[in-house]
Design a protein around this motif. Structure first.
Motif, PDB file in Angstrom:
ATOM      1  N   ASP A 150       9.322   7.644  -0.448  1.00 53.51           N
ATOM      2  CA  ASP A 150       8.648   6.425  -0.002  1.00 53.51           C
ATOM      3  C   ASP A 150       9.238   5.914   1.312  1.00 53.51           C
ATOM      4  O   ASP A 150       8.503   5.519   2.229  1.00 53.51           O
ATOM      5  CB  ASP A 150       8.767   5.333  -1.076  1.00 53.51           C
ATOM      6  CG  ASP A 150       7.878   5.606  -2.278  1.00 53.51           C
ATOM      7  OD1 ASP A 150       6.987   6.475  -2.170  1.00 53.51           O
ATOM      8  OD2 ASP A 150       8.086   4.960  -3.318  1.00 53.51           O
ATOM      9  N   ALA A 191       7.321   6.003   5.008  1.00 50.10           N
ATOM     10  CA  ALA A 191       7.141   4.714   5.694  1.00 50.10           C
ATOM     11  C   ALA A 191       7.679   4.784   7.129  1.00 50.10           C
ATOM     12  O   ALA A 191       7.042   4.290   8.066  1.00 50.10           O
ATOM     13  CB  ALA A 191       7.841   3.606   4.926  1.00 50.10           C
ATOM     14  N   ARG A 200       5.600   4.524  10.678  1.00 53.96           N
ATOM     15  CA  ARG A 200       5.919   3.597  11.783  1.00 53.96           C
ATOM     16  C   ARG A 200       5.902   4.337  13.111  1.00 53.96           C
ATOM     17  O   ARG A 200       5.366   3.845  14.108  1.00 53.96           O
ATOM     18  CB  ARG A 200       7.266   2.946  11.512  1.00 53.96           C
ATOM     19  CG  ARG A 200       7.781   2.042  12.622  1.00 53.96           C
ATOM     20  CD  ARG A 200       8.674   0.955  12.059  1.00 53.96           C
ATOM     21  NE  ARG A 200       7.889  -0.052  11.347  1.00 53.96           N
ATOM     22  CZ  ARG A 200       8.402  -1.068  10.642  1.00 53.96           C
ATOM     23  NH1 ARG A 200       9.732  -1.197  10.543  1.00 53.96           N
ATOM     24  NH2 ARG A 200       7.624  -1.941  10.043  1.00 53.96           N
ATOM     25  N   LEU A 240       6.030  -3.008   6.897  1.00 52.88           N
ATOM     26  CA  LEU A 240       4.999  -2.275   7.625  1.00 52.88           C
ATOM     27  C   LEU A 240       3.836  -3.186   7.979  1.00 52.88           C
ATOM     28  O   LEU A 240       3.407  -4.019   7.181  1.00 52.88           O
ATOM     29  CB  LEU A 240       4.483  -1.105   6.786  1.00 52.88           C
ATOM     30  CG  LEU A 240       5.458   0.034   6.475  1.00 52.88           C
ATOM     31  CD1 LEU A 240       4.739   1.140   5.702  1.00 52.88           C
ATOM     32  CD2 LEU A 240       6.097   0.600   7.738  1.00 52.88           C
ATOM     33  N   SER A 277      -0.253  -3.709   9.079  1.00 46.53           N
ATOM     34  CA  SER A 277      -1.484  -3.135   8.517  1.00 46.53           C
ATOM     35  C   SER A 277      -1.787  -1.783   9.157  1.00 46.53           C
ATOM     36  O   SER A 277      -2.231  -0.843   8.479  1.00 46.53           O
ATOM     37  CB  SER A 277      -2.657  -4.099   8.716  1.00 46.53           C
ATOM     38  OG  SER A 277      -2.850  -4.382  10.101  1.00 46.53           O
ATOM     39  N   GLU A 328       0.425   0.312  10.383  1.00 44.36           N
ATOM     40  CA  GLU A 328       1.408   1.258   9.852  1.00 44.36           C
ATOM     41  C   GLU A 328       1.102   1.635   8.408  1.00 44.36           C
ATOM     42  O   GLU A 328       1.320   2.785   8.002  1.00 44.36           O
ATOM     43  CB  GLU A 328       2.812   0.658   9.972  1.00 44.36           C
ATOM     44  CG  GLU A 328       3.281   0.532  11.431  1.00 44.36           C
ATOM     45  CD  GLU A 328       4.537  -0.309  11.573  1.00 44.36           C
ATOM     46  OE1 GLU A 328       5.178  -0.244  12.631  1.00 44.36           O
ATOM     47  OE2 GLU A 328       4.868  -1.052  10.616  1.00 44.36           O
ATOM     48  N   ARG A 329       0.583   0.702   7.624  1.00 43.91           N
ATOM     49  CA  ARG A 329       0.210   1.026   6.248  1.00 43.91           C
ATOM     50  C   ARG A 329      -0.936   2.021   6.207  1.00 43.91           C
ATOM     51  O   ARG A 329      -0.958   2.932   5.369  1.00 43.91           O
ATOM     52  CB  ARG A 329      -0.150  -0.252   5.474  1.00 43.91           C
ATOM     53  CG  ARG A 329       1.047  -1.151   5.169  1.00 43.91           C
ATOM     54  CD  ARG A 329       0.715  -2.170   4.100  1.00 43.91           C
ATOM     55  NE  ARG A 329      -0.345  -3.089   4.527  1.00 43.91           N
ATOM     56  CZ  ARG A 329      -0.137  -4.222   5.172  1.00 43.91           C
ATOM     57  NH1 ARG A 329       1.098  -4.573   5.503  1.00 43.91           N
ATOM     58  NH2 ARG A 329      -1.146  -5.006   5.518  1.00 43.91           N
ATOM     59  N   ARG A 330      -1.899   1.871   7.130  1.00 44.47           N
ATOM     60  CA  ARG A 330      -2.994   2.841   7.200  1.00 44.47           C
ATOM     61  C   ARG A 330      -2.459   4.221   7.602  1.00 44.47           C
ATOM     62  O   ARG A 330      -2.873   5.250   7.066  1.00 44.47           O
ATOM     63  CB  ARG A 330      -4.063   2.367   8.186  1.00 44.47           C
ATOM     64  CG  ARG A 330      -4.917   1.212   7.671  1.00 44.47           C
ATOM     65  CD  ARG A 330      -6.149   1.003   8.534  1.00 44.47           C
ATOM     66  NE  ARG A 330      -5.810   0.606   9.901  1.00 44.47           N
ATOM     67  CZ  ARG A 330      -5.636  -0.659  10.278  1.00 44.47           C
ATOM     68  NH1 ARG A 330      -5.763  -1.645   9.398  1.00 44.47           N
ATOM     69  NH2 ARG A 330      -5.343  -0.951  11.539  1.00 44.47           N
ATOM     70  N   ARG A 385       0.487   5.298   6.964  1.00 46.74           N
ATOM     71  CA  ARG A 385       1.219   5.812   5.797  1.00 46.74           C
ATOM     72  C   ARG A 385       0.286   6.494   4.814  1.00 46.74           C
ATOM     73  O   ARG A 385       0.601   7.575   4.297  1.00 46.74           O
ATOM     74  CB  ARG A 385       1.966   4.664   5.108  1.00 46.74           C
ATOM     75  CG  ARG A 385       2.753   5.096   3.876  1.00 46.74           C
ATOM     76  CD  ARG A 385       3.423   3.910   3.219  1.00 46.74           C
ATOM     77  NE  ARG A 385       2.464   2.899   2.801  1.00 46.74           N
ATOM     78  CZ  ARG A 385       2.784   1.716   2.283  1.00 46.74           C
ATOM     79  NH1 ARG A 385       4.071   1.392   2.165  1.00 46.74           N
ATOM     80  NH2 ARG A 385       1.860   0.858   1.922  1.00 46.74           N
ATOM     81  N   GLU A 386      -0.861   5.893   4.562  1.00 48.44           N
ATOM     82  CA  GLU A 386      -1.812   6.507   3.630  1.00 48.44           C
ATOM     83  C   GLU A 386      -2.322   7.839   4.157  1.00 48.44           C
ATOM     84  O   GLU A 386      -2.531   8.781   3.394  1.00 48.44           O
ATOM     85  CB  GLU A 386      -2.978   5.546   3.366  1.00 48.44           C
ATOM     86  CG  GLU A 386      -2.574   4.273   2.626  1.00 48.44           C
ATOM     87  CD  GLU A 386      -1.712   4.562   1.409  1.00 48.44           C
ATOM     88  OE1 GLU A 386      -2.178   5.344   0.533  1.00 48.44           O
ATOM     89  OE2 GLU A 386      -0.588   4.045   1.326  1.00 48.44           O
TER      90      GLU A 386
END
Length: 317
Positions: free
Chosen positions: A227, A231, A235, A298, A300, A302-304, A306-307
């Motif tokens: 994880d 992450a 980034r 993170l 938004s 960076e979260r996208r 990550r997915e």
């Protein structure tokens, strides 16, 4: 009663019957360590946990073709070299000149690779020159005085310094004529070698340049949790800083013995040494991204990212 390290019990986990067997065989669990007696054996999913050399051990077992490394043992008078592959895929051997080897790329007999390697090391410490151990397990290796795991045998703070080779001529002492059986095994092994070089740069450990014949890759074994690593990679991806340079791209990652191995596609026209500085710079960016996770959640974007990275799994077998 032998000692079992906390790393082992912490790493034991149930494995789904259709999942890859954590032993590294490439088979599904139900066709490998989950097949015996219809019951599920406990599998140590991170067998080298707790060792500073964990990343190198994973690389040497999974994808480095021809290499040896001195095993930093706590006790014992005989030098033991860890090896990627031995003749006839032996678990261990002692050459006629007395040099002892323990093989990493072998089929394991238990759910804990570390335990099997410890048994092979004990055998190699006692064997006579010219002897070979075809497989390792409780049925053919004495365990009355053997430490339970590799972690009990070697200094946990010591790193490995692998020596890579272009072929497997190191199997035999100089001026020694191999038997016909060993010669055939040597020819098969040499024919299967994939050109590989270790990236030796400041702040870079367990990273290897590999030329598969159609593509070149950087495979970098990382010790962070999945994880946290994903992450940090996300980034960098959101910042456009995930590639090594303009002649590379992030391809994805694969799991090996509890660790994540990110993979980058590289320009095959460049020599392996040309990737040292880009790898060093990428390593520095990655360390900074990992450190920033403690203070900066993170975004938004960076979260996208990550997915997207989570779904990019690559296969090297």
């Amino acid at each position: 009663m032998t000692k079992r390290t906390s790393d082992q019990s912490a790493a034991e986990a149930p494995v789904g019957k259709r999942q890859p067997c954590p032993c590294g065989s490439g088979k599904r669990y139900k066709a490998c360590h989950g097949a015996e007696s219809g019951s599920r054996q406990p599998i140590v999913t991170r067998p080298f946990g707790g060792l500073a050399a964990e990343g190198e051990l994973v690389a040497l077992r999974e994808f480095v073709p021809s290499a040896t490394a001195e095993l930093p043992l706590r006790t014992g008078d005989r030098s033991i070299l860890l090896a990627t592959v031995l003749p006839m895929a032996a678990a261990a051997m002692v050459r006629n000149d007395g040099q002892a080897f323990v093989g990493l790329q072998v089929q394991t007999k238990s759910g804990d690779i570390s335990s099997d390697l410890a048994r092979a090391v004990e055998w190699a410490q006692q064997a006579e020159p010219g002897q070979s151990l075809p497989a390792v397990g409780p049925e053919n290796v004495p365990t009355s005085v053997a430490p339970n795991r590799l972690q009990d045998l070697m200094d946990p703070q010591e790193q490995l310094s692998p020596q890579l080779y272009d072929d497997f001529s190191w199997w035999m002492p100089e001026d020694t004529e191999p038997s016909r059986e060993v010669q055939l095994s040597l020819e098969r092994a040499n024919a299967a070698i994939t050109p590989t070089q270790r990236i030796d740069a400041e702040g870079v450990c367990s990273a290897y340049w590999v030329d598969t014949g159609t593509k070149a890759h950087l495979r970098w074994v990382r010790s962070e949790s999945e994880d946290r690593l994903i992450a940090a990679l996300a980034r960098l991806s959101a910042r456009g800083e995930l590639a090594l340079d303009e002649d590379s791209r992030y391809a994805g990652s694969f799991r090996a013995h509890g660790l994540i191995v990110p993979v980058w596609d590289l320009d095959r026209e460049k020599h392996a040494s040309e990737w040292r500085e880009p790898a060093r710079a990428l390593g520095q960016r990655l360390e900074e991204a990992l450190s920033s996770l403690d203070d900066e959640p993170l975004t938004s974007t960076e979260r996208r990212a990550r997915e997207g990275l989570r779904g990019r799994q690559v296969t090297i077998r």
